[in-house]
Design an enzyme around this catalytic site. Structure first.
Site, PDB file in Angstrom:
ATOM      1  N   PHE A  58      72.680  85.825  26.507  1.00  0.00           N
ATOM      2  CA  PHE A  58      71.667  85.756  25.449  1.00  0.00           C
ATOM      3  C   PHE A  58      70.284  85.380  25.962  1.00  0.00           C
ATOM      4  CE2 PHE A  58      72.606  81.197  25.649  1.00  0.00           C
ATOM      5  CZ  PHE A  58      71.351  80.650  25.484  1.00  0.00           C
ATOM      6  N   GLU A  89      76.398  72.032  33.464  1.00  0.00           N
ATOM      7  CA  GLU A  89      75.267  72.871  33.058  1.00  0.00           C
ATOM      8  C   GLU A  89      74.988  72.591  31.582  1.00  0.00           C
ATOM      9  OE1 GLU A  89      75.765  77.204  32.840  1.00  0.00           O
ATOM     10  OE2 GLU A  89      73.656  77.424  33.398  1.00  0.00           O
ATOM     11  N   LYS A 138      76.564  96.265  26.804  1.00  0.00           N
ATOM     12  CA  LYS A 138      76.936  95.411  25.668  1.00  0.00           C
ATOM     13  C   LYS A 138      75.994  94.215  25.677  1.00  0.00           C
ATOM     14  CE  LYS A 138      79.563  91.963  25.020  1.00  0.00           C
ATOM     15  NZ  LYS A 138      78.593  91.210  24.208  1.00  0.00           N
ATOM     16  N   CYS A 194      68.886  80.370  34.026  1.00  0.00           N
ATOM     17  CA  CYS A 194      69.807  80.003  35.111  1.00  0.00           C
ATOM     18  C   CYS A 194      69.037  79.470  36.306  1.00  0.00           C
ATOM     19  CB  CYS A 194      70.654  81.206  35.502  1.00  0.00           C
ATOM     20  SG  CYS A 194      69.668  82.517  36.226  1.00  0.00           S
ATOM     21  N   GLU A 197      75.908  89.195  21.573  1.00  0.00           N
ATOM     22  CA  GLU A 197      75.965  89.245  20.111  1.00  0.00           C
ATOM     23  C   GLU A 197      74.950  88.288  19.483  1.00  0.00           C
ATOM     24  OE1 GLU A 197      78.096  88.219  22.297  1.00  0.00           O
ATOM     25  OE2 GLU A 197      79.500  86.703  21.604  1.00  0.00           O
TER      26      GLU A 197
HETATM   27  P1  NAD Z   1      78.433  83.794  27.893  1.00  0.00           P
HETATM   28  O1  NAD Z   1      79.315  83.752  29.079  1.00  0.00           O
HETATM   29  O2  NAD Z   1      78.846  83.022  26.690  1.00  0.00           O
HETATM   30  O3  NAD Z   1      78.233  85.310  27.380  1.00  0.00           O
HETATM   31  C1  NAD Z   1      77.757  86.320  28.244  1.00  0.00           C
HETATM   32  C2  NAD Z   1      78.298  87.667  27.780  1.00  0.00           C
HETATM   33  O4  NAD Z   1      79.716  87.674  27.923  1.00  0.00           O
HETATM   34  C3  NAD Z   1      78.034  87.972  26.311  1.00  0.00           C
HETATM   35  O5  NAD Z   1      77.724  89.336  26.203  1.00  0.00           O
HETATM   36  C4  NAD Z   1      79.346  87.629  25.626  1.00  0.00           C
HETATM   37  O6  NAD Z   1      79.586  88.434  24.493  1.00  0.00           O
HETATM   38  C5  NAD Z   1      80.380  87.924  26.693  1.00  0.00           C
HETATM   39  N1  NAD Z   1      81.546  87.026  26.668  1.00  0.00           N
HETATM   40  C6  NAD Z   1      81.592  85.739  26.263  1.00  0.00           C
HETATM   41  N2  NAD Z   1      82.839  85.230  26.425  1.00  0.00           N
HETATM   42  C7  NAD Z   1      83.594  86.233  26.957  1.00  0.00           C
HETATM   43  C8  NAD Z   1      84.962  86.343  27.343  1.00  0.00           C
HETATM   44  N3  NAD Z   1      85.807  85.321  27.210  1.00  0.00           N
HETATM   45  N4  NAD Z   1      85.400  87.533  27.830  1.00  0.00           N
HETATM   46  C9  NAD Z   1      84.545  88.571  27.975  1.00  0.00           C
HETATM   47  N5  NAD Z   1      83.237  88.525  27.616  1.00  0.00           N
HETATM   48  C10 NAD Z   1      82.760  87.372  27.128  1.00  0.00           C
HETATM   49  O7  NAD Z   1      76.969  83.343  28.386  1.00  0.00           O
HETATM   50  P2  NAD Z   1      75.678  83.055  27.491  1.00  0.00           P
HETATM   51  O8  NAD Z   1      75.858  81.762  26.790  1.00  0.00           O
HETATM   52  O9  NAD Z   1      75.312  84.259  26.708  1.00  0.00           O
HETATM   53  O10 NAD Z   1      74.554  82.912  28.625  1.00  0.00           O
HETATM   54  C11 NAD Z   1      74.230  81.701  29.250  1.00  0.00           C
HETATM   55  C12 NAD Z   1      74.888  81.592  30.607  1.00  0.00           C
HETATM   56  O11 NAD Z   1      74.481  82.667  31.446  1.00  0.00           O
HETATM   57  C13 NAD Z   1      74.489  80.325  31.371  1.00  0.00           C
HETATM   58  O12 NAD Z   1      75.617  79.792  31.986  1.00  0.00           O
HETATM   59  C14 NAD Z   1      73.513  80.835  32.398  1.00  0.00           C
HETATM   60  O13 NAD Z   1      73.386  80.018  33.553  1.00  0.00           O
HETATM   61  C15 NAD Z   1      74.090  82.165  32.714  1.00  0.00           C
HETATM   62  N6  NAD Z   1      73.125  83.061  33.332  1.00  0.00           N
HETATM   63  C16 NAD Z   1      73.255  83.279  34.664  1.00  0.00           C
HETATM   64  C17 NAD Z   1      72.342  84.086  35.320  1.00  0.00           C
HETATM   65  C18 NAD Z   1      72.473  84.320  36.797  1.00  0.00           C
HETATM   66  O14 NAD Z   1      71.740  85.125  37.320  1.00  0.00           O
HETATM   67  N7  NAD Z   1      73.380  83.653  37.507  1.00  0.00           N
HETATM   68  C19 NAD Z   1      71.299  84.687  34.602  1.00  0.00           C
HETATM   69  C20 NAD Z   1      71.213  84.455  33.228  1.00  0.00           C
HETATM   70  C21 NAD Z   1      72.132  83.630  32.608  1.00  0.00           C
END
Ligand code: NAD
Length: 495
Positions: A158, A386, A182, A290, A185
């Site tokens: 997100f 985090e 995708k 991140c 959401e």
């Molecule tokens: P999230 O893991 O909750 O969701 C990311 C995506 O995965 C979404 O599209 C979601 O619908 C999907 N998703 C969620 N749970 C899932 C599951 N069990 N199985 C399959 N798909 C699933 O992450 P978020 O809260 O949207 O984003 C924040 C996180 O992203 C933080 O931890 C941040 O550090 C990380 N992030 C990392 C980087 C990087 O380059 N390392 C960059 C941006 C964000």
């Protein structure tokens, strides 16, 4: 009542599952999209089912042969137009980001520019995609070429509704793949709009399709037999899960996870510059990056630096204009962030600046201000987990060796930074930090194109980084061709 969003397949909006406005309260079919600034519902993201995923993948499959057959020089003509359309429509894209994500307008425009920079890298692919050729024996030559994998999918988080999808999309399709995206959401509106710009740029039907949904939809995409490679950016637990799932299915996977970035202030650092940089790093995008600073390790007692950091962070105001701190994404995030602050307080840590003051100030939305915790207790959870909010933990260390020991012990490895005026000290830390992206006097050390982006340890479950040349290699496979055209007397396998 707001209309639900629709998937984008074959360059048009589609709904295959029964998406009726009457059903928007049905959480098995839709998720409300809320404005973090007000808490109001601004749209609904449909939770796509298998038939929706099948439709999107089938559309990619239909488009792939013609798309890969074009020359890369031809494909980039469309990408040039897309770049121009993004610049032209940046204000509208920024409106959507501000609305659904909550970050301030300047931050929204900056993420659009950074996403477009990856597209600019993709424009250079005709120069980078050339293969090699060599006479390996008399009369025998080998050559290689980079070829698209087929259908790839990108599952994104997100926190950057535009930039993270653009970490992969331009390079994936310019190398000849077709892609299913995708979006998160929580922020599905931005990329739903950007799809219309791709159509306007002349992208053929089916080259990029978008399906809305949550974890279930993401898993269906990863499992789909016709999807050859998966990119994921999000939390570490999900990154690890999807990496294992995809590897088990023999798919290429690039999964980036979370972070806990440590910054070190050496006693000789420039106080004003360091304080400004640390504050920008931990409060920018409300700490939902991140690359954000999480922990500041001060070598020795540094009261003047800490005072300056607290003063600068205290002067920040809540809002979505330049320089202001926006809300965090949702109620759950707000509760999680405030609970870390409360727990630290209960553990006897010193709260130098308490962002909980911003909660419920205007009566709506998910606001929490910059928070600074001075730690005594090295086991406090705020120092280790985090938090993904505008919270900075400060800990004093006796020596640079102790600072490195603490930084190295954290399980993540995205970014780290040393603030110093001494080149030797900077080199010492640069060599020892356990992170993939290192800053010297830069608290958000994002490598700009053509350098690739990515961390190590729990911040990356991937064999390569995500942008730049690493992405070119990820999205292509090498075909090796060995040829023999010479008459027999001119051939030798040995010389
Ligand atoms: P999230 O893991 O909750 O969701 C990311 C995506 O995965 C979404 O599209 C979601 O619908 C999907 N998703 C969620 N749970 C899932 C599951 N069990 N199985 C399959 N798909 C699933 O992450 P978020 O809260 O949207 O984003 C924040 C996180 O992203 C933080 O931890 C941040 O550090 C990380 N992030 C990392 C980087 C990087 O380059 N390392 C960059 C941006 C964000």
């Amino acid at each position: 009542m707001q209309k639900p969003l629709l998937n984008w397949v074959d360059n048009t909006y589609v709904a295959t599952t029964e998406w009726d406005l009457k059903l928007v309260s049905d959480t098995t079919k839709f998720i409300p999209v809320t404005s973090p600034a007000t808490g109001e519902i601004v749209s609904y993201a449909p939770l796509s089912k298998r038939e929706d995923v099948d439709l999107a993948v089938a559309s990619c499959k239909k488009a792939f042969e013609a798309w890969r057959s074009r020359t890369v020089k031809d494909r980039i003509q469309i990408m040039i137009r897309l770049h121009q359309l993004i610049v032209k429509n940046a204000d509208h894209i920024a409106d959507l980001i501000v609305l659904e994500h909550g970050k301030n307008r300047t931050e929204a425009l900056a993420e659009i520019a950074k996403g477009n920079e990856t597209l600019e890298f993709a424009l250079s692919l005709p120069q980078l995609m050339q293969g090699h050729i060599l006479d390996v024996s008399r009369g025998v030559a080998c050559r290689d070429s980079l070829n698209p994998l087929g259908i790839v999918c990108s599952i994104v988080p997100f926190n950057f509704p535009f930039m993270v999808p653009f970490w992969t999309l331009p390079i994936a399709i310019t190398t000849g793949n077709c892609l299913v995206l995708k979006p998160s959401e929580k922020v599905p509106m931005t990329m739903t709009y950007v799809m219309t710009l791709m159509k306007e740029a002349g992208l053929p039907d089916g080259v990029v399709n978008l399906v809305h949904g949550g974890p279930e939809t993401a898993r269906m995409l990863c499992e789909h037999a016709d999807v050859n490679a998966v990119t994921f950016v999000g939390t570490s637990a999900v990154a690890e899960l999807l990496m294992k799932q995809c590897r088990g299915l023999n798919k290429r996977v690039l999964a980036l996870g979370g972070a806990k970035n440590h910054l070190v202030a050496y006693p000789d650092c420039n106080i004003d510059m360091t304080a400004q940089d640390v504050v920008s790093s931990f409060t920018g995008c409300s700490g939902q990056r991140c690359m954000a600073a999480s922990v500041l390790l001060c070598i020795g007692e540094q009261p003047t630096l800490i005072e300056s950091i607290v003063a600068k962070a205290t002067s920040l105001t809540a809002g979505q204009s330049t320089g202001q701190v926006g809300p965090v994404i949702d109620e759950a995030s707000l509760k999680r962030i405030s609970s870390y602050i409360s727990q630290a307080e209960e553990n006897g840590e010193k709260i130098l600046l308490d962002g909980r003051k911003w909660m419920n100030k205007g009566g709506s939305g998910f606001w929490i201000g910059p928070t600074i915790i001075l730690h005594n207790n090295r086991s406090d959870p705020a120092l280790h987990d985090e938090i993904f909010g505008p919270v900075l933990s400060i800990l004093a260390c006796d020596s640079k060796e102790q600072a490195i020991e603490i930084e190295n012990a954290n399980p993540y490895g995205n970014a780290a930074c040393i603030y110093t005026r001494d080149g030797g000290v900077a080199e010492w830390f640069t060599k020892r930090f356990g992170a993939g992206m290192i800053g010297v006097n830069i608290g958000v050390p994002v490598p700009r194109e053509p350098f690739s982006f990515g961390g190590i340890n729990k911040s990356s479950f991937a064999d390569s980084d995500i942008t730049g040349v690493d992405a070119l290699n990820f999205f292509t496979y090498k075909k090796k061709v060995t040829t023999k055209w010479a008459p027999p007397e001119e051939i030798s396998w040995l010389t």
